[in-house]
Design a protein around this motif. Structure first.
Motif, mmCIF file in Angstrom:
data_model
loop_
_atom_site.group_PDB
_atom_site.id
_atom_site.type_symbol
_atom_site.label_atom_id
_atom_site.label_comp_id
_atom_site.label_asym_id
_atom_site.label_seq_id
_atom_site.Cartn_x
_atom_site.Cartn_y
_atom_site.Cartn_z
ATOM 1 N N ALA A 7 -2.154 -4.886 -1.347
ATOM 2 C CA ALA A 7 -3.169 -4.035 -0.722
ATOM 3 C C ALA A 7 -2.951 -3.946 0.782
ATOM 4 C CB ALA A 7 -4.560 -4.575 -1.026
ATOM 5 N N HIS A 8 -2.593 -5.084 1.384
ATOM 6 C CA HIS A 8 -2.324 -5.092 2.825
ATOM 7 C C HIS A 8 -1.143 -4.196 3.172
ATOM 8 C CE1 HIS A 8 -1.075 -6.415 6.793
ATOM 9 N NE2 HIS A 8 0.066 -6.840 6.285
ATOM 10 N N LEU A 9 -0.049 -4.304 2.390
ATOM 11 C CA LEU A 9 1.153 -3.507 2.685
ATOM 12 C C LEU A 9 0.893 -2.014 2.485
ATOM 13 C CD1 LEU A 9 3.895 -5.763 1.050
ATOM 14 C CD2 LEU A 9 3.394 -5.467 3.493
ATOM 15 N N ILE A 10 0.159 -1.671 1.403
ATOM 16 C CA ILE A 10 -0.169 -0.261 1.167
ATOM 17 C C ILE A 10 -1.037 0.278 2.294
ATOM 18 C CG2 ILE A 10 -1.438 1.324 -0.341
ATOM 19 C CD1 ILE A 10 -0.571 -0.439 -2.693
ATOM 20 N N ALA A 11 -2.043 -0.497 2.678
ATOM 21 C CA ALA A 11 -2.927 -0.072 3.767
ATOM 22 C C ALA A 11 -2.161 0.094 5.064
ATOM 23 C CB ALA A 11 -4.049 -1.092 3.946
ATOM 24 N N ARG A 12 -1.253 -0.824 5.338
ATOM 25 C CA ARG A 12 -0.503 -0.751 6.598
ATOM 26 C C ARG A 12 0.384 0.488 6.648
ATOM 27 N NH1 ARG A 12 0.296 -4.413 10.572
ATOM 28 N NH2 ARG A 12 2.084 -4.065 11.944
ATOM 29 N N LYS A 13 1.079 0.762 5.541
ATOM 30 C CA LYS A 13 1.935 1.939 5.516
ATOM 31 C C LYS A 13 1.128 3.224 5.629
ATOM 32 C CE LYS A 13 6.057 0.272 5.329
ATOM 33 N NZ LYS A 13 6.996 0.527 6.458
ATOM 34 N N THR A 14 0.003 3.269 4.938
ATOM 35 C CA THR A 14 -0.855 4.452 5.007
ATOM 36 C C THR A 14 -1.387 4.657 6.409
ATOM 37 O OG1 THR A 14 -1.514 4.141 2.712
ATOM 38 C CG2 THR A 14 -2.908 5.554 4.058
ATOM 39 N N VAL A 15 -1.848 3.586 7.029
ATOM 40 C CA VAL A 15 -2.414 3.662 8.371
ATOM 41 C C VAL A 15 -1.370 4.086 9.388
ATOM 42 C CG1 VAL A 15 -3.261 2.215 10.248
ATOM 43 C CG2 VAL A 15 -4.341 2.106 8.028
ATOM 44 N N GLU A 16 -0.152 3.555 9.265
ATOM 45 C CA GLU A 16 0.879 3.884 10.236
ATOM 46 C C GLU A 16 1.157 5.379 10.259
ATOM 47 O OE1 GLU A 16 4.177 1.499 9.168
ATOM 48 O OE2 GLU A 16 3.424 -0.300 10.180
ATOM 49 N N ARG A 17 1.318 5.977 9.092
ATOM 50 C CA ARG A 17 1.626 7.406 9.024
ATOM 51 C C ARG A 17 0.403 8.252 9.366
ATOM 52 N NH1 ARG A 17 5.903 10.588 9.854
ATOM 53 N NH2 ARG A 17 5.691 12.536 8.723
ATOM 54 N N ALA A 18 -0.766 7.854 8.850
ATOM 55 C CA ALA A 18 -1.990 8.606 9.129
ATOM 56 C C ALA A 18 -2.348 8.511 10.599
ATOM 57 C CB ALA A 18 -3.141 8.084 8.266
ATOM 58 N N GLY A 19 -2.112 7.348 11.195
ATOM 59 C CA GLY A 19 -2.395 7.197 12.610
ATOM 60 C C GLY A 19 -1.540 8.114 13.462
ATOM 61 N N GLU A 20 -0.286 8.285 13.037
ATOM 62 C CA GLU A 20 0.606 9.181 13.749
ATOM 63 C C GLU A 20 0.070 10.609 13.733
ATOM 64 O OE1 GLU A 20 5.117 10.655 12.867
ATOM 65 O OE2 GLU A 20 4.722 8.512 12.657
ATOM 66 N N THR A 21 -0.450 11.025 12.568
ATOM 67 C CA THR A 21 -1.027 12.360 12.457
ATOM 68 C C THR A 21 -2.355 12.457 13.181
ATOM 69 O OG1 THR A 21 0.005 12.558 10.284
ATOM 70 C CG2 THR A 21 -1.737 14.120 10.796
ATOM 71 N N ALA A 195 -3.328 11.812 0.337
ATOM 72 C CA ALA A 195 -2.449 12.696 1.101
ATOM 73 C C ALA A 195 -1.540 11.896 2.023
ATOM 74 C CB ALA A 195 -3.277 13.693 1.902
ATOM 75 N N SER A 196 -2.069 10.822 2.621
ATOM 76 C CA SER A 196 -1.246 9.970 3.478
ATOM 77 C C SER A 196 -0.160 9.280 2.665
ATOM 78 C CB SER A 196 -2.124 8.925 4.174
ATOM 79 O OG SER A 196 -3.055 9.544 5.036
ATOM 80 N N TRP A 197 -0.500 8.867 1.442
ATOM 81 C CA TRP A 197 0.501 8.256 0.569
ATOM 82 C C TRP A 197 1.620 9.250 0.248
ATOM 83 C CZ3 TRP A 197 2.422 9.250 -4.298
ATOM 84 C CH2 TRP A 197 3.175 8.226 -4.881
ATOM 85 N N ILE A 198 1.251 10.497 -0.037
ATOM 86 C CA ILE A 198 2.256 11.528 -0.315
ATOM 87 C C ILE A 198 3.138 11.750 0.902
ATOM 88 C CG2 ILE A 198 2.570 13.986 -0.816
ATOM 89 C CD1 ILE A 198 -0.015 13.851 -2.480
ATOM 90 N N GLY A 238 2.070 16.767 5.094
ATOM 91 C CA GLY A 238 0.846 15.982 5.211
ATOM 92 C C GLY A 238 -0.397 16.852 5.217
ATOM 93 N N GLY A 239 -0.381 17.922 6.029
ATOM 94 C CA GLY A 239 -1.542 18.801 6.122
ATOM 95 C C GLY A 239 -1.821 19.540 4.832
ATOM 96 N N VAL A 240 -0.766 20.030 4.181
ATOM 97 C CA VAL A 240 -0.949 20.756 2.926
ATOM 98 C C VAL A 240 -1.412 19.808 1.820
ATOM 99 C CG1 VAL A 240 0.236 22.079 1.123
ATOM 100 C CG2 VAL A 240 0.702 22.556 3.536
ATOM 101 N N ALA A 241 -0.837 18.595 1.794
ATOM 102 C CA ALA A 241 -1.257 17.615 0.786
ATOM 103 C C ALA A 241 -2.730 17.261 0.964
ATOM 104 C CB ALA A 241 -0.396 16.354 0.889
#
Length: 340
Positions: A7-21, A195-198, A238-241
């Motif tokens: 859960a931590h790793l999934i959250a971290r990866k999602t946050v990193e990409r979503a934070g960039e957007t 969408a962030s996962w995609i 990301g936006g379309v997803a």
């Protein structure tokens, strides 16, 4: 422990990409704030058309196709808004909360805390500007749409009975508006997370690079066209997803609830305001008493707070998990933001 680590790793990866957007959705200057407000007004204008399409749905459709119609309407509308650079307030919290998490330092210091509070205050201003812009845009646009239909000789878009039902359904004390608005906030968060996962998977598997280097595509369509297409996908996936997943969630969640015997509905602040504007236009201003006006205005306020607050809180909670921060520290910093 394995589940917690995953859960931590999934959250971290999602946050990193979503934070960039999410950095793109934060207004840090008056010029940025004006841009957000203008784009949100345009988004509100477009949502009025979405409400129009919603109420001209063909009658007698089976539940699945009824939900599919709604998903195509919402998802298509949100996708067009993405390419037109228009803003929908409820799409912002999940991304900007993740961007805020990047200011969470593993080692607290006055400097890092001050940066966090400054960013949080900027996000708050951005959210308020986006909500105000959406409402300012959708109300007159919905009234104009209904007036155009009436002038064309087709009467009001909503019948008197349907308009009364719409008005009553928003009142916080005469309906389940509050739990439905909270439920919608959860849908908004889930939509942003998926969408962030995609978006993450698209980057992790280097889909743009694979497309750009595909020999068959390069021969058939040319190197420049393939590279331009790969770059286009990388920029907009990301936006379309987000648009498509959010549209599907808003449309299918009530049908899934009914399948299990749960009378679920969605209460999205901008869509609800557009529907209310159509209802008021149908029955007339003078036909609505004070209690109904109080119910509508308080309903819009409560729905907006629940939509934004719940989606933001869930996204920020994921951000805290990604950084392995204590909830108490995040709450203390948000409290400082409220006092700033």
């Amino acid at each position: 422990r394995v589940l917690a680590q995953s859960a931590h790793l999934i959250a971290r990866k999602t946050v990193e990409r979503a934070g960039e957007t999410g950095e793109e959705g934060i207004a840090r200057s008056n010029a940025d704030l004006k841009h957000i407000l203008t784009a949100a007004v345009g988004g509100g204008l477009f949502i009025a058309l979405t409400a129009l399409v919603k109420y001209v749905e063909p009658k007698g459709l089976p539940p699945f196709f009824e939900a599919l119609y709604g998903a195509l309407n919402y998802g298509g509308s949100f996708t067009v808004m993405h390419f037109l650079h228009l803003k929908l307030a409820t799409k912002l919290p999940a991304m900007t909360a993740s961007a805020l998490s990047t200011r969470l330092s593993d080692r607290p210091s006055p400097e890092s805390d001050a940066e966090f509070v400054s960013t949080a205050a900027a996000i708050l201003r951005t959210q308020l500007a986006a909500v105000v812009g959406n409402l300012v845009g959708v109300i007159p646009a919905a009234v104009l749409v209904d007036s155009a239909i009436r002038l064309a000789g087709r009467g009001h878009l909503l019948t008197a009975d349907k308009a009364a039902q719409v008005i009553e359904s928003v009142s916080p004390w005469a309906s389940l508006t509050i739990p439905f608005a909270i439920f919608t906030g959860v849908i908004l968060w889930v939509g942003g997370w998926v969408a962030s996962w995609i978006d993450n998977a698209f980057v992790f598997y280097n889909v743009p690079g694979a497309l750009a280097s595909h020999g068959g595509l390069r021969v058939r369509f040319g190197e420049k066209r393939v590279e331009a297409f790969a770059s286009f996908l990388a920029k907009h996936v990301g936006g379309v997803a987000t648009a498509l997943v959010l549209g599907a969630g808003l449309a299918f969640a009530p049908e899934v609830g009914r399948f299990f015997g749960l009378p679920l509905e969605v209460r999205h602040v901008t869509l609800v305001t557009g529907s209310l504007s159509l209802a008021v236009s149908a029955v007339g201003l003078t036909a609505i008493d004070g209690a109904a006006w109080a119910g509508m205005l308080s309903g819009i306020f409560v729905i907006g707070v629940c939509n934004l607050g719940v989606s933001f809180a869930l996204a920020f909670g994921m951000a805290l998990r990604a950084r392995r921060m204590r909830t108490s520290r995040g709450a203390r910093l948000l409290g400082q933001t409220a006092l700033a």
